[in-house]
Design an enzyme around this catalytic site. Sequence first.
Site, PDB file in Angstrom:
ATOM      1  N   ASP A 206       0.940  -1.279   0.148  1.00 13.27           N
ATOM      2  CA  ASP A 206       0.390   0.165   0.184  1.00 13.27           C
ATOM      3  C   ASP A 206       0.870   1.058   0.178  1.00 13.27           C
ATOM      4  O   ASP A 206       1.899   1.186   0.402  1.00 13.27           O
ATOM      5  CB  ASP A 206      -0.625   0.167   0.773  1.00 13.27           C
ATOM      6  CG  ASP A 206      -2.289   0.824   1.147  1.00 13.27           C
ATOM      7  OD1 ASP A 206      -1.961   2.195  -0.081  1.00 13.27           O
ATOM      8  OD2 ASP A 206      -3.359   1.247   1.815  1.00 13.27           O
TER       9      ASP A 206
HETATM   10  C1  BGC Z   1      -4.423   3.374   0.268  1.00 12.11           C
HETATM   11  C2  BGC Z   1      -4.946   2.171  -0.682  1.00 12.11           C
HETATM   12  C3  BGC Z   1      -5.225   2.582  -1.896  1.00 12.11           C
HETATM   13  C4  BGC Z   1      -3.790   3.318  -2.301  1.00 12.11           C
HETATM   14  C5  BGC Z   1      -3.698   4.329  -3.884  1.00 12.11           C
HETATM   15  C6  BGC Z   1      -3.947   4.575   0.138  1.00 12.11           C
HETATM   16  O1  BGC Z   1      -3.816   5.269   0.891  1.00 12.11           O
HETATM   17  O2  BGC Z   1      -4.325   2.497   1.093  1.00 12.11           O
HETATM   18  O3  BGC Z   1      -6.747   1.470  -1.269  1.00 12.11           O
HETATM   19  O4  BGC Z   1      -5.544   2.247  -3.129  1.00 12.11           O
HETATM   20  O5  BGC Z   1      -3.323   3.968  -1.300  1.00 12.11           O
HETATM   21  O6  BGC Z   1      -4.360   5.408  -3.767  1.00 12.11           O
END
Ligand code: BGC
Length: 734
Positions: free
Chosen positions: A262
């Site tokens: 993530d």
């Molecule tokens: C979130 C994810 C997301 C990623 C990309 C993160 O802050 O937890 O769910 O896919 O950002 O935008």
Amino acid sequence: MDKKALEALLKDMTIEEKVMQLVQIPGSEYEADAEITGVERGQVKDNVKRLAGSTLGIWGAKRLRKIQEQYMKEHPHHIPLMFMLDVIHGHKTVLPCPLGQGAAFDPEAVRKGAEMQAREAAADGVHATFSPMADLCRDARWGRIMESTGEDKLLNSRMAAAMVEGYQGKDRKDPEHIAACVKHFAAYGAAEGGRDYNNTELSEHTLREHYLRSYGEAIKKDPAMVMTSFNSINGIPATGSTFLMKKILREEFGFQGVLISDWGAVGEMINHGYAEDMKDAALKGMLAGVDIDMCSGCYSTHLEELVNTGAVSVEMLDAAVLRVLNMKNDLGLFEDPYRGCNAETGPVITEEGRQLAREAVAASLVLLENKDKTLPLRKDKIAFIGPFADTKRLQSAWAFSGEDENTVTVWEAASEIYAPENRKVAAGCTMMDQDAVTARGICHVENWQQENDRLLAEAVRTAEWADTVVLCLGEDSTQSGEATSKASLKLPAVQRDLLRAIRKTGKKIVTLIFTGRPLELEEVRDLSDALMICWLPGTEGGHGVMDILTGKCAPSGRLPVSFPYTVGQEPLHYDVYPTGRPKPVNGPFEYTSRYLDCENGALYPFGYGLSYTDFAYSDPKLSAQKMTDAETITASITVRNTGDRRGGVTVQLYIRDVTGSRVRPVRELADFKKITLDPGTEETVSFTIKEEMLRFWTAGEKWASEPGKFLVWICNDSNDGQPLEFQLVKAKGE
Ligand code: BGC
């Protein structure tokens, strides 16, 4: 490109080029206005920008084509750049938020919705979406509950699997489909206290039986990617956990695709106190099997050195890079880096897409109260009051590629139906209390009190004119989603004051709740004649809501998550483990497992929802009282529509394993079927009970069923029905 050519390409790449395939950088490095969903890590160096294998948060056929052209020209091996985006519940045509989609209990509709999202995103140059979110959520305080399909592992499994199928289609090269990413692995939804990014403490059997199930089922549909989660589990950050990533994900689930971290999660292992510095974090990420480092900068700055010193083997690096190259190849990027995406034609919102979204909204709405058959609305004078009555902010914070201007408000949809002399609208109050904190900062409104006094007076006058008030309340879309944990589940005070003032007018009140999470609704229930949950319904929100209010469509949604009496009950879910002192139905209650000041269960339980018509259930039946592993039992019930309107009902099958080598939940959803019946008609709904449905993580640390007594309910919600019984018998040696 065939396998041999791909391997030859890999062989020809320098270590730096290989490392950079494992690096994802923000789209803002290419275009200043890209969506940032994490904390910026600072400037990305030129060589990283030139070689990074993927980017995110950016869309648009024309601009992505331009970036790709430039990138490929400069890349030594002309390997295409991959564009990823959070297409969570819509790209241009925005569907209900995932929690709303869960309420429809209709995996096929969810698959079709994902297919539409993929088509629109692909036409805008996007190659992969960070969806589905398969996290199990039992805590309404956690704002990301909005992005899940709820508290039940079976429902979540079916929904997440359907989303993967819808996004990816049958052939990933098909330019109308995109790659899916199952996230956030694992147990992100179990954050302590509902506080986002927090530690989770879970026993292995709860983790396996409940939390891992929906990721596992979605992974069976072969998603291109899996994303790690921000939380630590039992003291180890998920992103660095070899138990989760190697043993469970790769070995047990057999996942062959790309594992992406993530946003910044590799680097966050330093804050967790698990990695010393960025180099150590890069090493721990690689050793756990994380292929792509999303935006932490750890791989781009340290992985080459780790390979050169032998801390990370070339074989390990090559295996990760090959997975990324395979993903690009599967998408057909080596043949056509634009995937047929024409710079001139971006996606358009079609009538067909709108219709699909409208039906999805209608199917997602959950009717909780309908006193004296207040709904459907009669041809009265109707006042639409409340901050959600005429707002276009009907999509969640995770629909940033969809434009609010395309949204149909409740008032706009009502205006297509009611003559001007029969309808009025009034906002009634501001959306939020003064200085409410949202994911995007503090919401301060100048002259807030005067403004609210004026709005309230106008709303009361409007209500006095009307026969029925449709009161549109809820939680602003910036108050659910990432980083929006809350310790209160009440509606804003200003909205509760509005409800009380409208009640005093004595008019009939139909309260609609727009929300991304369960809220405390006891007072709202008491002061309303009808009550319906509308979630964050998206582009066609107004139309879908009016289709139900007018009775054009029958309400059929069921709660995918328990609604509490009070926040103090959270985490709240129906499938709890039994205790040694269960609270009896009729007392005495002393020294039993209970709250002194509140019910144990939900105000509205999982699976609950009303219709406009009445249904009569026959006595449920089991085809046998005993079964062996090889046999099955049919559980059936006949449902009759005894009312005078067409209506939908979701028949639910629950099972309890009465005695086990480990305690088993008081009941668990085992199957469900949604049917629609005309007045006076009936249908027999049958479910097949198989041995595999009875398995759990036993005290012997394996998936197995155990012989003994099982209870079965075929009913309306998780709190309803009388159980039947059967025995699972094991032949010798089983
Ligand atoms: C979130 C994810 C997301 C990623 C990309 C993160 O802050 O937890 O769910 O896919 O950002 O935008």
